[in-house]
Design a protein around this motif. Structure first.
Motif, PDB file in Angstrom:
ATOM      1  N   ASP A 164      -8.549   4.842  -0.790  1.00  0.00           N
ATOM      2  CA  ASP A 164      -8.294   3.539  -1.398  1.00  0.00           C
ATOM      3  C   ASP A 164      -9.121   3.297  -2.652  1.00  0.00           C
ATOM      4  O   ASP A 164      -8.694   2.587  -3.557  1.00  0.00           O
ATOM      5  CB  ASP A 164      -8.556   2.419  -0.380  1.00  0.00           C
ATOM      6  CG  ASP A 164      -9.987   2.437   0.110  1.00  0.00           C
ATOM      7  OD1 ASP A 164     -10.854   1.828  -0.529  1.00  0.00           O
ATOM      8  OD2 ASP A 164     -10.243   3.088   1.143  1.00  0.00           O
TER       9      ASP A 164
ATOM     10  N   ALA B 108      -0.870   4.478   1.646  1.00  0.00           N
ATOM     11  CA  ALA B 108      -0.663   5.061   0.321  1.00  0.00           C
ATOM     12  C   ALA B 108      -0.333   6.545   0.420  1.00  0.00           C
ATOM     13  O   ALA B 108       0.488   7.064  -0.346  1.00  0.00           O
ATOM     14  CB  ALA B 108      -1.905   4.846  -0.552  1.00  0.00           C
TER      15      ALA B 108
ATOM     16  N   ARG C 122       0.826  -1.214   0.000  1.00  0.00           N
ATOM     17  CA  ARG C 122       0.000   0.000   0.000  1.00  0.00           C
ATOM     18  C   ARG C 122       0.860   1.264   0.000  1.00  0.00           C
ATOM     19  O   ARG C 122       0.509   2.259  -0.647  1.00  0.00           O
ATOM     20  CB  ARG C 122      -0.959  -0.029   1.191  1.00  0.00           C
ATOM     21  CG  ARG C 122      -2.015  -1.104   1.024  1.00  0.00           C
ATOM     22  CD  ARG C 122      -2.938  -1.239   2.215  1.00  0.00           C
ATOM     23  NE  ARG C 122      -3.788  -2.408   2.024  1.00  0.00           N
ATOM     24  CZ  ARG C 122      -4.571  -2.943   2.940  1.00  0.00           C
ATOM     25  NH1 ARG C 122      -4.637  -2.404   4.149  1.00  0.00           N
ATOM     26  NH2 ARG C 122      -5.294  -4.005   2.671  1.00  0.00           N
TER      27      ARG C 122
ATOM     28  N   GLY D  16       1.182   4.321  -3.127  1.00  0.00           N
ATOM     29  CA  GLY D  16       1.316   5.766  -3.032  1.00  0.00           C
ATOM     30  C   GLY D  16       2.503   6.294  -3.802  1.00  0.00           C
ATOM     31  O   GLY D  16       2.424   7.358  -4.442  1.00  0.00           O
TER      32      GLY D  16
ATOM     33  N   ALA E 205      -5.983   5.083  -4.645  1.00  0.00           N
ATOM     34  CA  ALA E 205      -5.001   4.002  -4.589  1.00  0.00           C
ATOM     35  C   ALA E 205      -5.468   2.715  -5.252  1.00  0.00           C
ATOM     36  O   ALA E 205      -4.976   1.629  -4.939  1.00  0.00           O
ATOM     37  CB  ALA E 205      -4.620   3.728  -3.137  1.00  0.00           C
TER      38      ALA E 205
END
Length: 489
Positions: free
Chosen positions: A369, A310, A282, A286, A397
């Protein structure tokens, strides 16, 4: 499990995992370990939970309850009714605010009594040909006790002519299409199975002289178990005191298609998936987002909590300071009483609040997300602007979610998905933000460790919610009129 209306007006704006499974064998008071494991998997299911155990003297016992694990499986009164060295459990995702929409008989694990003894199963995933199987089984005399697709497995096992439970389970699961990670138990055996594509996760752990099976490694951590390995796609493990862990491959081999949204959102960030840290994936998302969609701004702020890793990666790669511009109320439960229309209209503000002193006058990058329906994103944008932000930029993300999932994720119908009806620019205007960018599918694959990105001819993951390419055709939904993505699209 079938989707039902959400508990709160902002809860339908996220994709939801529908369940988590856990089991242990060869330990004293197995139910206590199962309860702890389910507590660690609570993020995968908050509507209800159940535990089944077996004791040599008292036989099989079970408890199934609505609500959180902590509220149901921590009292001595309940746990004393669940003795024995082997047990399995299940948490189910809360897709309904009104518990009356779901019967307790739908709560897993399910139990069946066979000629060679009893067996219980807990299932994570979704059977895409369940309607067809149910019709066939009912015509042949089966009597269903629940509305769950998972119950088909028990009935298929009952009709098998094999001489033991593991062989009957193999028979049953060969008839099943879709996604399944199953944890099951007999009087003396703990069984774990993943479907041939390995869509949903399942891992093996060791605790003392005993063993554990879990949807995620974070649940092994909470009981002090050592993570041994992932159960492989298409693998069945049968664990017993006499033979230890036996591995079988009852299905025709297929290329793995693990759910990539487990990396993006479903799994806990402290879990390990396929040998890779969920948190690191995660964070790397980012990083990829900052490379693909840079923007001149003052702050990078996560939409808590799922956007946090992220956002950290975006900040590190871009050099723009990371800040907690939105604070989450940690005590906002799903059972919050909403007595008036005025309180209901507060919506997201019951759950999230803006750090006004930090936001005022700033150009803010919000990292989330996903965008599903877009309703929550618009409310968060309004909150940020009300707090005096100069600009609001969304960075997402995951790629645009344009297709529903049929493999165990609660997803709106396609016509209700924002990305199914709008381009990225149209979504930006709809949300009323200064810019909106999603990570590309190639960027997501790179963040998950596939350096060359997505191979269109042979994708590494199940990414149907983004691509519309379903690794297993959803037979029941096609029968109901669902249109697959045209080959040329």
């Amino acid at each position: 499990m079938r989707a039902m209306p959400p508990a709160h007006p902002f809860d339908d704006d996220k994709l939801k995992e529908e369940c988590g499974v856990f089991g242990v064998a060869g330990v004293a008071d197995a139910a206590n370990f199962v309860a702890l494991g389910l507590h660690a998997l609570q993020h995968r299911g908050q509507e209800a939970g159940g535990i089944v155990v077996h004791d040599p003297e008292q036989g099989f016992n079970s408890a199934r309850r609505f609500g959180y694990v902590r509220d149901n499986f921590t009292s001595h009164k309940v746990m004393e009714t669940l003795p024995g060295p082997i047990g399995i459990g299940h948490v189910r995702y809360s897709t309904a605010g009104n518990k009356g929409n779901t019967a307790i008989r739908d709560v897993q694990p399910f139990f069946g009594e066979f000629s060679m003894g009893g067996a219980a199963i807990a299932h994570n995933g979704n059977i895409t040909n369940a309607d067809q199987l149910r019709r066939e089984l009912i015509e042949r005399g089966s009597i269903f006790q629940s509305s769950s697709d998972s119950e088909c497995i028990i009935h298929l096992m009952a009709r098998s002519l094999q001489r033991n439970i593991p062989e009957r389970m193999k028979d049953a699961l060969r008839r099943v299409e879709g996604a399944f990670s199953v944890v099951a138990m007999t009087r003396t055996k703990l069984i774990g199975v993943r479907d041939p594509l390995g869509v949903r996760p399942l891992v093996l752990g060791k605790i003392g002289d005993g063993w554990a099976l879990s949807s995620e490694t974070c649940a092994l951590d909470i009981i002090g178990a050592e993570f041994i390995r992932d159960i492989e796609p298409g693998e069945m493990v049968v664990i017993s005191a006499e033979r230890g862990v036996e591995s079988f491959k009852p299905f025709e081999p297929k290329k793995s298609r693990f759910c990539i949204f487990e990396h993006v959102y479903f799994s806990r960030p402290d879990s390990i998936l396929e040998g890779r840290s969920v948190y690191e994936t995660r964070r790397q998302i980012g990083v990829e987002l900052a490379r693909e969609a840079p923007v001149d701004a003052d702050l990078v702020c996560p939409v808590p909590d799922s956007g946090t890793p992220a956002a950290i990666g975006f900040s590190q790669e871009s050099g723009i300071p990371y800040a907690m511009g939105i604070i989450r109320n940690q005590y906002m439960g799903r059972t919050f009483i909403e007595p008036t229309e005025q309180i209901r209209n507060m919506g997201v503000r019951l759950k999230l609040n803006v750090n006004r002193a930090l936001i005022r006058g700033k150009r803010v990058i919000l990292v989330d997300d996903s965008v599903v329906r877009g309703t929550t994103s618009r409310k968060i944008k309004d909150m940020i602007l009300d707090a005096g932000a100069a600009e609001v930029h969304f960075r997402i993300a995951s790629p645009p979610t344009a297709w529903p999932c049929f493999y165990g994720v609660d997803t709106p119908e396609r016509e209700k998905l924002l990305a199914a009806n709008m381009s990225e620019d149209e979504m930006r205007d709809h949300l009323g933000v200064d810019s909106l960018r999603f990570i590309s599918l190639d960027g997501l694959y790179r963040a998950a460790g596939v350096a060359e990105g997505r191979d269109p001819a042979s994708p590494r993951y199940c990414d149907a919610c983004f691509s519309g390419e379903y690794p297993v055709e959803p037979a029941d939904m096609i029968e109901k009129g669902f249109q697959l993505k045209p080959a040329a699209e």
